[in-house]
Design an enzyme around this catalytic site. Structure first.
Site, mmCIF file in Angstrom:
data_model
loop_
_atom_site.group_PDB
_atom_site.id
_atom_site.type_symbol
_atom_site.label_atom_id
_atom_site.label_comp_id
_atom_site.label_asym_id
_atom_site.label_seq_id
_atom_site.Cartn_x
_atom_site.Cartn_y
_atom_site.Cartn_z
ATOM 1 N N LYS A 11 0.910 -1.185 -0.093
ATOM 2 C CA LYS A 11 -0.172 0.042 0.024
ATOM 3 C C LYS A 11 0.836 1.354 0.135
ATOM 4 O O LYS A 11 1.988 1.031 0.401
ATOM 5 C CB LYS A 11 -0.952 -0.202 1.308
ATOM 6 N N TYR A 51 -12.334 -1.539 -3.628
ATOM 7 C CA TYR A 51 -12.895 -1.757 -2.434
ATOM 8 C C TYR A 51 -14.308 -1.628 -2.371
ATOM 9 O O TYR A 51 -14.894 -1.325 -1.269
ATOM 10 C CB TYR A 51 -12.135 -0.671 -1.380
ATOM 11 N N PHE A 59 -15.495 3.808 7.053
ATOM 12 C CA PHE A 59 -14.083 4.257 6.568
ATOM 13 C C PHE A 59 -13.818 4.256 5.124
ATOM 14 O O PHE A 59 -12.674 4.318 4.880
ATOM 15 C CB PHE A 59 -13.135 3.184 7.245
ATOM 16 N N ARG A 87 -2.726 -14.637 4.142
ATOM 17 C CA ARG A 87 -3.372 -13.903 5.117
ATOM 18 C C ARG A 87 -2.710 -14.151 6.491
ATOM 19 O O ARG A 87 -2.615 -13.164 7.414
ATOM 20 C CB ARG A 87 -4.793 -14.165 5.349
ATOM 21 N N THR A 93 -5.792 -7.191 10.513
ATOM 22 C CA THR A 93 -5.906 -5.991 9.744
ATOM 23 C C THR A 93 -5.334 -4.794 10.680
ATOM 24 O O THR A 93 -4.743 -3.864 10.192
ATOM 25 C CB THR A 93 -7.426 -5.505 9.685
ATOM 26 N N ARG A 104 2.330 -7.096 8.844
ATOM 27 C CA ARG A 104 1.814 -5.951 9.259
ATOM 28 C C ARG A 104 2.326 -5.496 10.709
ATOM 29 O O ARG A 104 2.449 -4.082 11.316
ATOM 30 C CB ARG A 104 0.133 -5.948 9.267
ATOM 31 N N ASN A 114 -2.166 0.133 6.725
ATOM 32 C CA ASN A 114 -1.429 -1.302 7.031
ATOM 33 C C ASN A 114 -0.772 -2.086 6.274
ATOM 34 O O ASN A 114 -0.675 -3.189 6.323
ATOM 35 C CB ASN A 114 -2.748 -1.997 7.827
ATOM 36 N N HIS A 117 -2.102 -5.619 1.243
ATOM 37 C CA HIS A 117 -3.398 -6.217 0.899
ATOM 38 C C HIS A 117 -3.383 -7.559 0.678
ATOM 39 O O HIS A 117 -2.363 -7.765 -0.113
ATOM 40 C CB HIS A 117 -4.125 -5.196 -0.239
ATOM 41 N N GLU A 128 -9.381 -9.917 -8.516
ATOM 42 C CA GLU A 128 -8.339 -9.095 -8.039
ATOM 43 C C GLU A 128 -7.114 -9.111 -8.955
ATOM 44 O O GLU A 128 -6.677 -8.102 -9.507
ATOM 45 C CB GLU A 128 -7.777 -9.063 -6.719
HETATM 46 P P1 ATP Z 1 -7.247 -5.796 2.923
HETATM 47 O O1 ATP Z 1 -8.400 -6.076 2.224
HETATM 48 O O2 ATP Z 1 -6.632 -4.499 2.539
HETATM 49 O O3 ATP Z 1 -6.117 -6.919 2.658
HETATM 50 P P2 ATP Z 1 -8.389 -6.827 5.484
HETATM 51 O O4 ATP Z 1 -8.671 -7.749 4.672
HETATM 52 O O5 ATP Z 1 -7.483 -7.029 6.561
HETATM 53 O O6 ATP Z 1 -7.476 -5.508 4.384
HETATM 54 P P3 ATP Z 1 -10.727 -5.162 5.275
HETATM 55 O O7 ATP Z 1 -11.854 -5.514 6.323
HETATM 56 O O8 ATP Z 1 -10.841 -6.028 4.002
HETATM 57 O O9 ATP Z 1 -9.492 -5.925 5.970
HETATM 58 O O10 ATP Z 1 -10.577 -3.560 5.278
HETATM 59 C C1 ATP Z 1 -10.053 -3.401 3.952
HETATM 60 C C2 ATP Z 1 -9.061 -2.155 4.238
HETATM 61 O O11 ATP Z 1 -9.957 -0.948 4.868
HETATM 62 C C3 ATP Z 1 -8.144 -2.448 5.628
HETATM 63 O O12 ATP Z 1 -6.972 -3.028 5.169
HETATM 64 C C4 ATP Z 1 -7.546 -1.291 6.180
HETATM 65 O O13 ATP Z 1 -6.743 -0.416 5.144
HETATM 66 C C5 ATP Z 1 -9.121 -0.538 6.031
HETATM 67 N N1 ATP Z 1 -9.685 -0.406 7.405
HETATM 68 C C6 ATP Z 1 -10.464 -1.610 7.794
HETATM 69 N N2 ATP Z 1 -11.264 -1.379 8.968
HETATM 70 C C7 ATP Z 1 -10.912 -0.216 9.124
HETATM 71 C C8 ATP Z 1 -11.234 0.659 10.328
HETATM 72 N N3 ATP Z 1 -11.735 0.357 11.266
HETATM 73 N N4 ATP Z 1 -10.852 1.923 10.258
HETATM 74 C C9 ATP Z 1 -10.162 2.503 9.203
HETATM 75 N N5 ATP Z 1 -9.843 1.627 8.199
HETATM 76 C C10 ATP Z 1 -10.064 0.435 8.043
HETATM 77 MG MG MG Z 2 -10.131 -7.549 2.863
#
Ligand code: ATP
Ligand code: MG
Length: 139
Positions: A11, A51, A59, A87, A93, A104, A114, A117, A128
């Protein structure tokens, strides 16, 4: 049967602080093969599309702004059980909850910024991967 590919993005936060090399090292040492890779930048519209599942979340707008704020590295990673194993390698996350030794835990700044992805299912990995790469860009 579990699939063999997952899609990652390093990212904008991690690319900006020159963590790309260390993250790629961790990915290689965990046994993933890089099948496609590029330095690129998402437009606001592309980040919205990528997304879109999070459209209703509070968010979402911040996430889209962040993900389109600077260059990213997108890559297709190949390994048995790629989605689940990646993962595990990236960690939770929220970096405060991410396991010791995870990407992370080492490189993320907070729950939004974070560092990486990782696809969350084989179906999304295929979607994707096609979002970022044509067949000609895969090896
Ligand atoms: P990614 O999809 O990026 O791999 P993830 O699967 O761990 O991350 P998701 O729930 O898919 O988490 O959320 C996508 C992204 O949105 C997160 O990686 C983070 O950058 C952002 N995000 C998720 N939860 C929050 C939150 N509570 N506040 C701010 N940003 C958030
Ligand atoms: Mg995700």
């Amino acid at each position: 049967m579990a699939g063999r590919i997952t899609l990652t993005m390093i990212k904008p936060d991690a690319v900006a602080k020159n963590a790309t090399g260390d993250i790629l090292r961790m990915i290689n040492e965990a046994g993933f093969r890089i099948a496609a890779m590029k330095l690129t930048k998402l437009s606001k519209e592309q980040a919205e599309q990528f997304y879109a599942v999070h459209r209703e979340r509070p968010f979402y707008n911040d996430l889209v702004a962040f993900m389109s704020s600077g260059p990213i590295v997108a890559a297709i990673l190949e390994k048995d059980n790629a989605v689940e194993d990646f993962r595990k390698l990236i960690g939770a996350t929220n970096p405060a909850d991410a396991a010791e030794g995870s990407i992370r835990r080492k490189h993320a700044e907070n729950i939004e910024r974070n560092a990486v992805h990782g696809s969350d299912s084989d179906e999304n990995a295929a979607i994707e991967a096609a979002f970022h790469f044509s067949q000609l860009e895969r090896f």
